[in-house]
Design a protein around this motif. Structure first.
Motif, PDB file in Angstrom:
ATOM      1  N   UNK A 179       0.779  -1.317   0.015  1.00 59.71           N
ATOM      2  CA  UNK A 179       0.118  -0.102  -0.005  1.00 59.71           C
ATOM      3  C   UNK A 179       0.749   1.436   0.069  1.00 59.71           C
ATOM      4  N   UNK A 180       1.985   1.198   0.826  1.00 59.46           N
ATOM      5  CA  UNK A 180       2.715   2.327   0.928  1.00 59.46           C
ATOM      6  C   UNK A 180       3.187   2.744  -0.635  1.00 59.46           C
ATOM      7  N   UNK A 181       3.576   1.809  -1.621  1.00 65.25           N
ATOM      8  CA  UNK A 181       3.928   2.216  -2.806  1.00 65.25           C
ATOM      9  C   UNK A 181       2.959   2.436  -3.683  1.00 65.25           C
ATOM     10  N   UNK A 182       1.976   1.562  -3.599  1.00 68.16           N
ATOM     11  CA  UNK A 182       0.859   1.893  -4.737  1.00 68.16           C
ATOM     12  C   UNK A 182      -0.106   3.040  -4.617  1.00 68.16           C
ATOM     13  N   UNK A 183       0.137   3.446  -3.250  1.00 68.07           N
ATOM     14  CA  UNK A 183      -0.829   4.765  -3.053  1.00 68.07           C
ATOM     15  C   UNK A 183      -0.119   6.045  -2.700  1.00 68.07           C
ATOM     16  N   UNK A 184       1.149   5.908  -3.239  1.00 67.82           N
ATOM     17  CA  UNK A 184       1.774   7.146  -2.659  1.00 67.82           C
ATOM     18  C   UNK A 184       1.841   8.156  -3.549  1.00 67.82           C
ATOM     19  N   UNK A 185       1.390   8.233  -4.934  1.00 66.71           N
ATOM     20  CA  UNK A 185       1.251   9.344  -5.776  1.00 66.71           C
ATOM     21  C   UNK A 185       0.185   9.275  -6.623  1.00 66.71           C
ATOM     22  N   UNK A 186      -0.187  10.438  -7.193  1.00 69.99           N
ATOM     23  CA  UNK A 186      -1.247  10.510  -8.322  1.00 69.99           C
ATOM     24  C   UNK A 186      -2.610  10.575  -7.910  1.00 69.99           C
ATOM     25  N   UNK A 187      -3.536  10.800  -8.861  1.00 69.82           N
ATOM     26  CA  UNK A 187      -4.926  10.806  -8.650  1.00 69.82           C
ATOM     27  C   UNK A 187      -5.274   9.370  -8.820  1.00 69.82           C
TER      28      UNK A 187
END
Length: 225
Positions: free
Chosen positions: A177-185
């Motif tokens: 989650x920390x990687x997949x939700x880190x940036x972008x809309x």
């Protein structure tokens, strides 16, 4: 216990052979339709088989048993008595199943259509939770868009299980989650039916992505992070 055995038909046929003409057997199994309608996680490893009223009635008929009575006081489970014989009709079970499954599929389609609309607006698709619910959601998505469309939009699979992280599924990378939700809309589909898991996963999305994420949960109304 029928949900735990590899061959429930063989077990029931063995029971039928042991029953006298006046004998009956009591059965209790989880009700899959109740679990699906109330967002209870029913796809768990120790349950090899899943039953609704119709499928259980058909199984009993094949084993030479007919339902004589049922207890509907607790709809989360199917509890019934059966004796040797054959039923006159399964029509009532067919009607119940058709209506329930139609509502289920319509709700799933509505969920996925909103999810795809967010992707079309430029949000990155994120599937949170790699399991049976994800497979159902992905299949519905691919009815409306080819998998290549999702991959081109940068689709990710997010999961909390260390053994799954770093692998791929049909071209979708599985990340923490920390990687997949880190940036972008993001357009996030939370793929679980377990209420406690769902709450924890939604809270994690909100903590890591905040207002950047739009959250969708299968069969429920949309949630904005």
């Amino acid at each position: 216990m029928l949900e735990h055995v590899t061959d429930p038909l063989a077990v029931l046929r063995g029971v039928t052979a042991l029953l006298a003409d006046t004998g009956q057997v009591f059965l209790e199994v989880p009700n899959m339709h109740y679990d699906m309608a109330h967002t209870v996680e029913c796809f768990i490893p120790e349950h090899i088989h899943h039953f609704c009223e119709r499928s259980l009635a058909v199984l009993l008929e094949r084993a030479g048993l007919v339902i004589t009575d049922s207890d509907r006081s607790r709809p989360e489970g199917l509890r019934l008595l059966a004796k040797p014989g054959r039923p006159d009709s399964l029509e009532r079970f067919v009607r119940l199943d058709a209506a329930d499954m139609l509502r289920f599929r319509e709700a799933m389609e509505h969920t996925v259509q909103q999810f795809l609309a967010w992707i079309d607006q430029g949000r990155r698709p994120v599937f949170y939770g790699f399991g049976n619910i994800f497979l159902d959601v992905l299949a519905e998505c691919c009815r409306h868009r080819p998998l290549e469309h999702l991959l081109a939009a940068g689709a990710l699979l997010v999961d909390d299980t260390p053994a799954k992280i770093g692998r791929t599924f049909r071209g979708l990378p599985i990340v923490a989650p920390a990687e997949g939700l880190a940036a972008g809309d993001l357009a996030v589909m939370v793929c679980t039916m377990n209420p406690s898991h769902r709450r924890a996963m939604v809270e994690r999305v909100r903590a890591l992505a905040g207002a950047r994420a739009m959250i969708r949960i299968p069969w429920e109304v949309a949630h904005a992070a």
